[in-house]
Design a protein around this motif. Structure first.
Motif, PDB file in Angstrom:
ATOM      1  N   PRO A 304      48.615  -2.244 -15.370  1.00  0.00           N
ATOM      2  CA  PRO A 304      48.406  -2.145 -16.821  1.00  0.00           C
ATOM      3  C   PRO A 304      47.259  -3.043 -17.259  1.00  0.00           C
ATOM      4  N   GLN A 311      47.806   0.730 -20.637  1.00  0.00           N
ATOM      5  CA  GLN A 311      47.836   1.880 -19.755  1.00  0.00           C
ATOM      6  C   GLN A 311      47.583   1.429 -18.322  1.00  0.00           C
ATOM      7  N   ARG A 451      45.266  15.617 -23.807  1.00  0.00           N
ATOM      8  CA  ARG A 451      45.762  14.411 -24.449  1.00  0.00           C
ATOM      9  C   ARG A 451      46.148  14.730 -25.873  1.00  0.00           C
ATOM     10  N   ARG A 628      54.783  -0.674 -27.249  1.00  0.00           N
ATOM     11  CA  ARG A 628      53.591  -1.244 -26.660  1.00  0.00           C
ATOM     12  C   ARG A 628      52.808  -1.994 -27.723  1.00  0.00           C
TER      13      ARG A 628
END
Length: 635
Positions: A304, A311, A451, A628
């Motif tokens: 990450p 990500q 996406r 996140r």
């Protein structure tokens, strides 16, 4: 003896007599071995490599070796220090037994370890038809042997070279061919060269550059099959549009495959994208639990990244292999709190067609691009990529204009604004952002994966990218009169939450605020509601939202006013997302964090001031904040 003294003694004992195995006689493997010795490790060190050669430098095979400047056997990596290792070269690792702590080799031997570093890197993707791939004159390029064989054929020279794939390696090979005076055809399935790495805007520039240097560039096509002559040598390629290309050398530049097959059944988080690990290189098992004895480094590592929404990224860059290996090796012979994170701002360079292309950051993460320095026509320029109003790539490409990269790199590390304030001079007259035009990323099967957060950009014609819209989305389509009377709502094409994140609405939010005030309660296409209020504080607003939310269900609060926080709120349970046209102010953020600590709400922090990063991450780690976190600047 105290617990601390006992642990310190165990570390000293491991450094003196432990067994470390490195699988991968690569750049990462060598630098890790050197770092282990530098850190005081004097125990047993074994390095396993499937090639018969000691570690060599990878960039030269596609550049200096192909030009004939450097023999392939002169690319061995220099040693920073003696590693005193047991080299097991020319034999591949084929299995890992984590319970017995052994690496199984192709020759039947097993190598025991106390700690293991996986640095197996990648290999070139082969032409998919085995019979056609076996034709003489068909090449891939990744290894020293690959480069040596291709260089011999280029030296003859061939009548024409066909390069399949116009990524960096394919483009560099085409550039070498033109420097050598060899006719070359490049077939690229995408819309332009480098489009997957740098997007369509830069891809169009790269296409013009290649054609200007005499490359027969054919985009939007694939190669259906390769045809050989009676002697088993390639002679022709059949393209997807029915045309053919005669060539006696074919280079398939189809990307890379991470070498993880030998880990099958080992219970690690390994697969198509690499081996999952934390920022310190510690491998995850298949359940996402950090292992205690296995580390990962180099191209095969997937970790990450703090600057890219956490990500998991696998970076095939030289500096990633070096710095990642050094961090992993350090952590292998230390314990907390001495663990060191690998926090690399990715970077790469490529020399082709007379220019140097340099970048820092992860270009495909951006969705907008702006030219900030130099001249596109003269092919010396700098360009920045942005995402959600912050710079994410340090002017990703620098065609002979790399002097600005350090400046933009610092902006990326600080989550600076996009478009960025350009330094110095030589600024273009029009600095309007436009869509970067990246294609959909491929999945494990090679098929594009759309996406959801990146709508496909539109073009005004087949070649020139349309300018990005920096204004609010078109007016919302109202619901029917019955719904409007019952709900006082409208159905928006773009939610206020998405609109609040648009660059223009953060830079100048007041027109956006005025539009929102026209419809205090709005029903969205997904059935959720938006309530627009002039916020006087986080706590009163949340209390009000709890009452309204019990009636309407899912609720989004868009707060208006200087430094106000748009809140994406669900009740019950209370879940909210926090963002702001002004990125939020520190006191307001502290109110939200306080509520989270008191477990009054669960929240996903989308944007928050850089000064509160460590606190927010700590809350994330302990589960107080669900989701996140992304660093963005505190205006």
């Amino acid at each position: 003896m105290t617990l601390r003294a006992t642990v310190a003694e165990l570390v000293r004992e491991f450094r003196a007599s432990g067994r470390i195995v490195i699988v991968g006689a690569s750049l990462a493997g060598l630098r890790a071995a050197e770092t282990l010795r530098e850190e005081g490790f004097t125990g047993s060190l074994t390095i396993i490599g499937d090639e018969p050669y000691e570690p060599y430098d990878r960039p030269p095979p596609s550049k200096q070796v192909l030009k004939g400047w450097v023999p392939a056997d002169h690319t061995k990596l220099p040693r920073i220090r003696e590693v005193s290792a047991d080299w097991r070269l020319g034999v591949a690792a084929i299995g890992l037994d984590r319970a017995a702590k052994q690496v199984r080799l192709a020759d039947g031997r097993q190598v025991p370890y106390d700690r293991l570093l996986i640095a197996t890197g990648t290999r070139a993707r082969q032409w998919p038809n085995p019979a056609e791939a076996a034709l003489r004159g068909v090449h891939t390029i990744r290894s020293r042997d690959d480069a040596e064989q291709l260089q011999k054929e280029l030296a003859e020279p061939p009548s024409r070279v066909l390069v399949i794939g116009a990524g960096f390696i394919g483009s560099e090979i085409a550039s070498v061919c033109r420097e050598l005076g060899i006719p070359v055809t490049v077939v690229e399935r995408g819309s332009a060269p480098l489009v997957g790495a740098l997007g369509g805007v830069i891809g169009e520039i790269a296409a013009r550059m290649q054609r200007d240097h005499g490359v027969d560039l054919r985009c939007g096509l694939g190669v259906s099959s390769l045809e050989g002559n009676s002697g088993g040598h390639v002679r022709r390629a059949h393209l997807s549009d029915g045309t053919t290309v005669d060539a006696d050398v074919v280079v398939a530049s189809l990307g890379s495959i991470r070498n993880v097959e030998w880990l099958e059944g080992a219970g690690l988080a390994s697969g198509f994208w690499g081996v999952g690990c934390d920022a310190g290189g510690r491998a995850f098992d298949i359940n996402g639990v950090v292992t205690d004895s296995i580390w990962v480094a180099g191209d095969v590592a997937r970790a990450p990244h703090v600057l890219y929404e956490y990500q998991f990224l696998a970076m095939e860059h030289w500096d990633n292999a070096v710095l990642g290996a050094e961090a992993a090796a350090h952590n292998m012979v230390n314990l907390e709190p001495r663990y060191r994170p690998h926090l690399l701002l990715p970077g790469f360079w490529s020399g082709q067609f007379g220019v140097n292309i340099k970048s820092v950051g992860v270009p495909p993460f951006g969705d907008e691009i702006v030219f900030t320095q130099g001249s596109v026509e003269e092919r010396h320029f700098a360009a920045a990529y942005g995402r959600r109003g912050r710079i994410v790539v340090a002017v990703a490409v620098a065609f002979d204009h790399g002097k600005w990269l350090e400046y933009y790199g610092k902006l990326i590390e600080q989550s600076g604004p996009f478009p960025p304030p350009p330094p110095g001079w030589d600024q273009p007259p029009d600095m309007k952002p436009m869509p970067a035009e990246f294609p959909d990323p491929p999945g494990p099967d090679g098929a594009p994966r759309r996406r959801p957060d990146r709508p496909r950009p539109e073009r005004t014609d087949g070649r020139v990218p349309a300018a990005a819209s920096l204004t609010r989305a078109p007016p919302a389509v109202r619901a029917d009169s019955t719904d409007r009377k019952r709900e006082g709502s409208l159905v928006a094409e773009e939610t206020p939450w998405q609109q609040a994140l648009r660059y223009a609405n953060r830079a100048n939010p007041y027109p956006f605020y005025e539009e929102l005030r026209k419809t205090p309660v709005a029903r969205q296409a997904d059935g959720t509601y938006v309530l627009v209020v002039d916020m006087v504080g986080i706590d009163p607003t949340l209390r009000m939202a709890a009452q309204v939310g019990r009636v309407l269900g899912h609720l989004t609060i868009v707060g208006l006013g200087g430094g106000a926080l748009p809140v994406n709120f669900t009740s019950p349970p209370h879940e909210c997302s926090v963002a702001s046209p002004y990125w939020g102010t520190l006191p307001e953020l502290m109110e939200v964090i306080t509520l989270a600590q008191q477990e009054k709400i669960r929240m996903l922090v989308e944007h928050f001031p850089l000064e509160r990063a460590s606190e927010a991450y700590r809350l994330l780690h302990h589960g107080k904040i669900q989701g996140r976190a992304v660093i963005t600047p505190h205006a």
